[in-house]
Design a protein around this motif. Sequence first.
Motif, mmCIF file in Angstrom:
data_model
loop_
_atom_site.group_PDB
_atom_site.id
_atom_site.type_symbol
_atom_site.label_atom_id
_atom_site.label_comp_id
_atom_site.label_asym_id
_atom_site.label_seq_id
_atom_site.Cartn_x
_atom_site.Cartn_y
_atom_site.Cartn_z
ATOM 1 N N PHE A 1 48.818 91.636 -25.193
ATOM 2 C CA PHE A 1 48.608 92.982 -25.713
ATOM 3 C C PHE A 1 47.920 93.854 -24.667
ATOM 4 O O PHE A 1 47.156 93.356 -23.841
ATOM 5 N N PRO A 2 48.153 95.161 -24.714
ATOM 6 C CA PRO A 2 47.500 96.061 -23.756
ATOM 7 C C PRO A 2 45.996 96.126 -23.984
ATOM 8 O O PRO A 2 45.507 95.941 -25.096
ATOM 9 N N ARG A 3 45.265 96.366 -22.922
ATOM 10 C CA ARG A 3 43.803 96.492 -23.020
ATOM 11 C C ARG A 3 43.380 97.604 -23.956
ATOM 12 O O ARG A 3 42.335 97.536 -24.583
ATOM 13 N N SER A 4 44.186 98.634 -24.044
ATOM 14 C CA SER A 4 43.825 99.777 -24.888
ATOM 15 C C SER A 4 43.780 99.388 -26.365
ATOM 16 O O SER A 4 43.206 100.114 -27.169
ATOM 17 N N TRP A 5 44.360 98.243 -26.732
ATOM 18 C CA TRP A 5 44.328 97.790 -28.117
ATOM 19 C C TRP A 5 43.066 96.987 -28.434
ATOM 20 O O TRP A 5 42.814 96.670 -29.576
ATOM 21 N N ARG A 6 42.270 96.648 -27.418
ATOM 22 C CA ARG A 6 41.036 95.896 -27.656
ATOM 23 C C ARG A 6 39.985 96.814 -28.258
ATOM 24 O O ARG A 6 39.928 97.998 -27.973
ATOM 25 N N PHE A 7 39.144 96.222 -29.112
ATOM 26 C CA PHE A 7 38.041 96.995 -29.674
ATOM 27 C C PHE A 7 37.005 97.242 -28.601
ATOM 28 O O PHE A 7 36.702 96.372 -27.802
ATOM 29 N N LYS A 8 36.479 98.437 -28.610
ATOM 30 C CA LYS A 8 35.371 98.767 -27.736
ATOM 31 C C LYS A 8 34.105 98.581 -28.572
ATOM 32 O O LYS A 8 33.994 99.102 -29.662
ATOM 33 N N GLY A 9 33.176 97.807 -28.094
ATOM 34 C CA GLY A 9 31.960 97.552 -28.863
ATOM 35 C C GLY A 9 32.111 96.316 -29.736
ATOM 36 O O GLY A 9 32.988 95.477 -29.531
ATOM 37 N N LYS A 10 31.243 96.226 -30.719
ATOM 38 C CA LYS A 10 31.199 95.034 -31.562
ATOM 39 C C LYS A 10 32.335 95.013 -32.586
ATOM 40 O O LYS A 10 32.756 96.043 -33.085
ATOM 41 N N LEU A 11 32.765 93.811 -32.889
ATOM 42 C CA LEU A 11 33.755 93.604 -33.936
ATOM 43 C C LEU A 11 32.985 93.429 -35.246
ATOM 44 O O LEU A 11 32.357 92.410 -35.474
ATOM 45 N N THR A 12 32.988 94.441 -36.073
ATOM 46 C CA THR A 12 32.174 94.454 -37.285
ATOM 47 C C THR A 12 33.016 94.152 -38.521
ATOM 48 O O THR A 12 34.250 94.206 -38.486
ATOM 49 N N TYR A 13 32.339 93.856 -39.611
ATOM 50 C CA TYR A 13 33.029 93.582 -40.871
ATOM 51 C C TYR A 13 33.884 94.771 -41.316
ATOM 52 O O TYR A 13 35.031 94.573 -41.722
ATOM 53 N N PRO A 14 33.383 96.013 -41.254
ATOM 54 C CA PRO A 14 34.237 97.136 -41.647
ATOM 55 C C PRO A 14 35.517 97.244 -40.802
ATOM 56 O O PRO A 14 36.583 97.594 -41.325
ATOM 57 N N ARG A 15 35.436 96.924 -39.533
ATOM 58 C CA ARG A 15 36.637 96.957 -38.692
ATOM 59 C C ARG A 15 37.637 95.889 -39.133
ATOM 60 O O ARG A 15 38.841 96.145 -39.225
ATOM 61 N N LEU A 16 37.135 94.678 -39.390
ATOM 62 C CA LEU A 16 38.010 93.605 -39.859
ATOM 63 C C LEU A 16 38.616 93.939 -41.213
ATOM 64 O O LEU A 16 39.797 93.686 -41.464
ATOM 65 N N GLU A 17 37.807 94.524 -42.073
ATOM 66 C CA GLU A 17 38.282 94.908 -43.402
ATOM 67 C C GLU A 17 39.380 95.964 -43.313
ATOM 68 O O GLU A 17 40.358 95.929 -44.066
ATOM 69 N N THR A 18 39.255 96.879 -42.375
ATOM 70 C CA THR A 18 40.265 97.915 -42.171
ATOM 71 C C THR A 18 41.593 97.311 -41.722
ATOM 72 O O THR A 18 42.658 97.697 -42.216
ATOM 73 N N ILE A 19 41.538 96.358 -40.798
ATOM 74 C CA ILE A 19 42.761 95.693 -40.340
ATOM 75 C C ILE A 19 43.427 94.974 -41.505
ATOM 76 O O ILE A 19 44.635 95.097 -41.729
ATOM 77 N N TYR A 20 42.639 94.229 -42.263
ATOM 78 C CA TYR A 20 43.174 93.466 -43.389
ATOM 79 C C TYR A 20 43.838 94.390 -44.407
ATOM 80 O O TYR A 20 44.960 94.149 -44.844
ATOM 81 N N ALA A 21 43.148 95.459 -44.745
ATOM 82 C CA ALA A 21 43.675 96.401 -45.740
ATOM 83 C C ALA A 21 44.955 97.077 -45.247
ATOM 84 O O ALA A 21 45.910 97.257 -46.008
ATOM 85 N N ALA A 22 44.991 97.450 -43.967
ATOM 86 C CA ALA A 22 46.166 98.124 -43.414
ATOM 87 C C ALA A 22 47.396 97.220 -43.468
ATOM 88 O O ALA A 22 48.495 97.661 -43.800
ATOM 89 N N LEU A 23 47.218 95.946 -43.167
ATOM 90 C CA LEU A 23 48.346 95.018 -43.189
ATOM 91 C C LEU A 23 48.741 94.645 -44.615
ATOM 92 O O LEU A 23 49.913 94.415 -44.896
ATOM 93 N N GLU A 24 47.767 94.581 -45.490
ATOM 94 C CA GLU A 24 48.067 94.291 -46.895
ATOM 95 C C GLU A 24 48.887 95.414 -47.530
ATOM 96 O O GLU A 24 49.778 95.165 -48.328
ATOM 97 N N VAL A 25 48.601 96.653 -47.141
ATOM 98 C CA VAL A 25 49.353 97.801 -47.653
ATOM 99 C C VAL A 25 50.823 97.711 -47.237
ATOM 100 O O VAL A 25 51.709 98.179 -47.948
ATOM 101 N N LEU A 26 51.073 97.076 -46.105
ATOM 102 C CA LEU A 26 52.445 96.910 -45.611
ATOM 103 C C LEU A 26 53.141 95.700 -46.238
ATOM 104 O O LEU A 26 54.185 95.265 -45.753
#
Length: 89
Positions: A32-57
């Motif tokens: 994957f491109p570097r631009s897709w990496r998270f900048k800063g800490k990987l937090t619970y809200p960020r993980l929750e957002t990914i999960y929710a976005a994929l679940e909607v699909l």
Amino acid sequence: AGVVIIKPAAEQKLDSALAPLRDEEGFVRMTFPRSWRFKGKLTYPRLETIYAALEVLNFKGHQVRWAMQKTLGYDQRAALEMLLVNLPK
């Protein structure tokens, strides 16, 4: 979601072309491109957002969790691409 229908002969050619790119579990190794990496800490809200976005699909929970494990540290684009490339039809 769209579905691509190809002839069995073409599907065999595609499988044989992708064979060297697969890992020991049979999944295509992704880069994957570097631009897709998270900048800063990987937090619970960020993980929750990914999960929710994929679940909607309409991806199943176990599929989303698998993709998130494989793409830890990247945003939802990486997880989505991992799912689209490696899930069967």
